[in-house]
Design an enzyme around this catalytic site. Structure first.
Site, mmCIF file in Angstrom:
data_model
loop_
_atom_site.group_PDB
_atom_site.id
_atom_site.type_symbol
_atom_site.label_atom_id
_atom_site.label_comp_id
_atom_site.label_asym_id
_atom_site.label_seq_id
_atom_site.Cartn_x
_atom_site.Cartn_y
_atom_site.Cartn_z
ATOM 1 N N ASP A 107 10.375 -2.261 -21.243
ATOM 2 C CA ASP A 107 11.550 -2.431 -22.081
ATOM 3 C C ASP A 107 12.705 -1.711 -21.404
ATOM 4 O O ASP A 107 12.579 -0.545 -21.039
ATOM 5 C CB ASP A 107 11.272 -1.816 -23.462
ATOM 6 C CG ASP A 107 11.746 -2.699 -24.588
ATOM 7 O OD1 ASP A 107 12.954 -2.974 -24.630
ATOM 8 O OD2 ASP A 107 10.912 -3.114 -25.420
ATOM 9 N N GLU B 246 17.057 -9.654 -25.250
ATOM 10 C CA GLU B 246 17.257 -9.714 -26.692
ATOM 11 C C GLU B 246 18.743 -9.958 -26.886
ATOM 12 O O GLU B 246 19.563 -9.060 -26.690
ATOM 13 C CB GLU B 246 16.842 -8.391 -27.337
ATOM 14 C CG GLU B 246 16.934 -8.451 -28.842
ATOM 15 C CD GLU B 246 16.861 -7.085 -29.511
ATOM 16 O OE1 GLU B 246 16.338 -7.021 -30.617
ATOM 17 O OE2 GLU B 246 17.330 -6.108 -28.923
ATOM 18 N N ASP C 41 10.014 -5.793 -34.516
ATOM 19 C CA ASP C 41 11.135 -5.685 -35.458
ATOM 20 C C ASP C 41 10.977 -6.625 -36.649
ATOM 21 O O ASP C 41 11.892 -6.745 -37.465
ATOM 22 C CB ASP C 41 12.457 -6.031 -34.750
ATOM 23 C CG ASP C 41 12.860 -5.001 -33.715
ATOM 24 O OD1 ASP C 41 12.517 -3.818 -33.876
ATOM 25 O OD2 ASP C 41 13.512 -5.394 -32.729
HETATM 26 C C1 GLC Z 1 16.328 -3.628 -30.430
HETATM 27 C C2 GLC Z 1 14.885 -3.228 -30.592
HETATM 28 C C3 GLC Z 1 14.757 -2.379 -31.811
HETATM 29 C C4 GLC Z 1 15.620 -1.158 -31.638
HETATM 30 C C5 GLC Z 1 17.059 -1.529 -31.279
HETATM 31 C C6 GLC Z 1 17.805 -0.349 -30.777
HETATM 32 O O1 GLC Z 1 16.770 -4.403 -31.472
HETATM 33 O O2 GLC Z 1 14.069 -4.353 -30.632
HETATM 34 O O3 GLC Z 1 13.438 -2.023 -32.071
HETATM 35 O O4 GLC Z 1 15.629 -0.430 -32.819
HETATM 36 O O5 GLC Z 1 17.121 -2.497 -30.277
HETATM 37 O O6 GLC Z 1 17.367 0.016 -29.512
#
Ligand code: GLC
Ligand code: CA
Length: 550
Positions: free
Chosen positions: A98, A253, A323
């Protein structure tokens, strides 16, 4: 083609905290993952995505990083990571990490220095304001509730899209960017195969930081300010300086990125190999999710998004992640939860155009847990919203209900390995409660039973890998069929003269479809019943054919 190896891959997401604890401290760890590599291999996984395992104060479970170069002691050591990479590689699996670079932790040394000295180099790595009236610099609301601004004792305010322990990094600063690229390349050199790129649409800000009008006079949600003009230059630079050099897989994302922007993000020569398709993730507002009407609405969103993304680029396909609530709860009414519905959903998304991602526990049909109080929950988002409701005279009970149903903790309860103590997740006390249904729903039970969701997922991945179908799914076009049949989601994939047909009956009752030519490659509910020129699909029956509808 070799450059696009990820088009034929099946990815498995691991939330390390909840996957497998190897040393009895109640927290999943890297050695726990290594222990389970054979399990993943048997499942047919090619790529493992590990949610953040870097040093972190764990305000947002690792999405608040205090050292990008070190594994958090809670998860093990850098040597454990090397061993995991080696052992995965030995089994022909790749690992992606990640990449969380919109923000870091307020305990990262950069922020610690920036806090101490407004004139140091690191102060330029963040966004600080010193408003004359001593009030919040604007009315933007953070993703986790409350203002995006937090005040320091010296009167400066810093900006955070997420929690106040996650200060945003200032991507306008070339020195900061170089530090980030250096770090990315360090991991790529180590042998990681790429990244899932966190919250990346937030890295470019509206630098006027002007307040926005809102209808209800409340704060303006920051999520409306993603993909801000100018972001492309930053993303193109990161790609050229890092990703392109290693031919790695990147999945961003980037919710809300659609239309022509999608092409820039995930098209040929896009900033990323793919972006997650969030367009059909949200079922909020559906009062009966298993009704024909709700399924029809879902189907329209899926088909529309496929029409566009298949032509414009490539997407990451998913039913669950860390999430989201569990897919069986999200897409089905309670009385419909079970093997049929879970396997039908799996068939539906697995052969769409894109790379399928399986989230840990999805393959055994893990469900939402029961939450009785905010104390039982862990999620910083749920807690922030709860606090906001208390402060702003909202209804905290409603917040609790909302997160009980849709909250992120549902996906974060420990993985259910067996029917023994703590579902086999840990010998100690688990950091988050184990779902009570672990005695019925667990890996061991499903491995022993020939007919199980786990066994079915193995068939799904096997078909995804078997030539010539693997090429059909990776290279083929997609065309919806039987569109007029209510609650049937069906499509053809075509490549090199071969057609594969997927048909799923999402109705609670049986339904007829025309006969499909060619052999049946997969069915979740046993033999297909034929009546003359029609097939009878049972409730939630899903089939895949090497052939087309006659
Ligand atoms: C993304 C992640 C989430 C996290 C957010 C802040 O949305 O998937 O889990 O809280 O970023 O890093
Ligand atoms: Ca542990």
């Amino acid at each position: 083609m070799a450059a696009e190896w990820w088009k034929k891959a099946v990815v498995y997401q691991i939330y390390p905290r909840s996957f497998k604890d190897s040393n009895g401290d109640g927290i999943g760890d890297l050695n726990g993952i290594t222990e389970k590599l054979d399990y993943l291999k048997k499942l047919g996984v090619d790529v493992i995505w590990i949610s953040p395992m870097y040093c972190s104060p764990m305000d947002d479970n690792g999405y608040d990083i205090s050292d990008y170069y070190q594994v958090d002691p809670m998860f093990g050591t850098n040597d454990d990571m090397d061993r995991l990479l080696f052992e995965a590689g030995k089994r022909g699996m790749k690992v992606i990490l990640d990449l969380v670079v919109n923000h870091c932790s307020d305990e990262h040394e950069w922020f610690v220095k920036a806090k101490q000295d407004p004139d140091c180099e690191e102060a330029g790595y963040f966004y600080f304001k010193r408003p004359e009236d001593g009030k919040e610099p604007n009315n933007w609301r953070s993703n986790f509730g409350g203002s995006v601004w937090t005040e320091l004792p010296d009167g400066r305010w810093y900006f955070h899209t997420f929690s106040k322990k996650q200060p945003d990094l200032n991507w306008e600063n070339p020195k900061l960017r170089e530090k980030i690229y250096e770090m990315i390349n360090w991991w790529l050199e180590k042998g990681v195969a790429g990244f899932r790129v966190d919250a990346i649409t937030f890295i470019k800000k509206d630098l006027t930081f002007a307040s926005r009008e809102t209808e209800d006079g409340l704060r303006y949600p920051i999520e409306n300010l993603t993909d801000y003009p100018g972001i492309g230059d930053l993303l193109a630079e990161m790609k050229a300086k890092c990703f392109d050099r290693y031919g790695c897989m990147t999945v961003a994302e980037a919710p809300g990125v659609s239309g022509d922007t999608f092409r820039r993000y995930a098209g040929e020569n896009g900033y990323f190999s793919m972006i997650f398709d969030f367009t059909w993730e949200n079922m909020e507002g559906e009062t009966d999710k298993s009704s024909v009407e709700a399924v029809e609405r879902w189907k329209q969103r899926i088909l529309e998004s496929q029409r566009f993304t298949s032509e414009a680029g490539w997407s990451g396909l998913f039913l669950e992640n860390h999430d989201q609530s569990r897919c069986v709860n999200k897409y089905l009414e309670k009385d419909q939860i079970g093997f049929a519905g879970a396997s039908a959903m799996a068939v539906m998304y697995f052969y769409l155009c894109g790379t399928p991602f399986i989230y840990q526990g999805q393959e055994i049909g893990m469900t939402n847990a029961e939450w009785n109080s905010i104390e039982e929950m862990d999620d910083v988002r749920a807690k922030g919203m709860y606090r906001e409701a208390l402060e702003q005279n909202g209804d905290p009970q409603k917040v609790l209900e909302y997160f009980g149903e849709l909250g992120r903790d549902n996906a974060r309860t420990p993985m259910q390995w067996c029917d023994g103590k703590n579902a086999g997740f840990t010998e100690g006390v688990p950091w988050l409660k184990v779902n009570e249904n672990y005695r019925e729903i667990n890996v061991k039970a499903q491995e022993e039973r020939g007919e199980s969701l786990l066994a079915f997922y193995k068939k799904l991945t096997a078909l995804r890998h078997q030539e010539p179908y693997a090429s059909v799914f990776a290279e083929g076009t997609i065309r919806p069929v039987l569109k007029e049949l209510p609650a049937v989601i069906a499509y053809e994939r075509e490549w090199d003269g071969r057609i594969v047909t997927v048909a799923v009956n999402f109705k609670k009752t049986e339904q007829e479809i025309p006969v499909v030519g060619g052999k049946c490659l997969l069915s979740n509910e046993g033999e297909l019943q034929q009546m003359g020129e029609r097939y009878l699909l049972k409730a939630y029956q899903a089939v895949v054919f090497d052939g087309m509808i006659k």
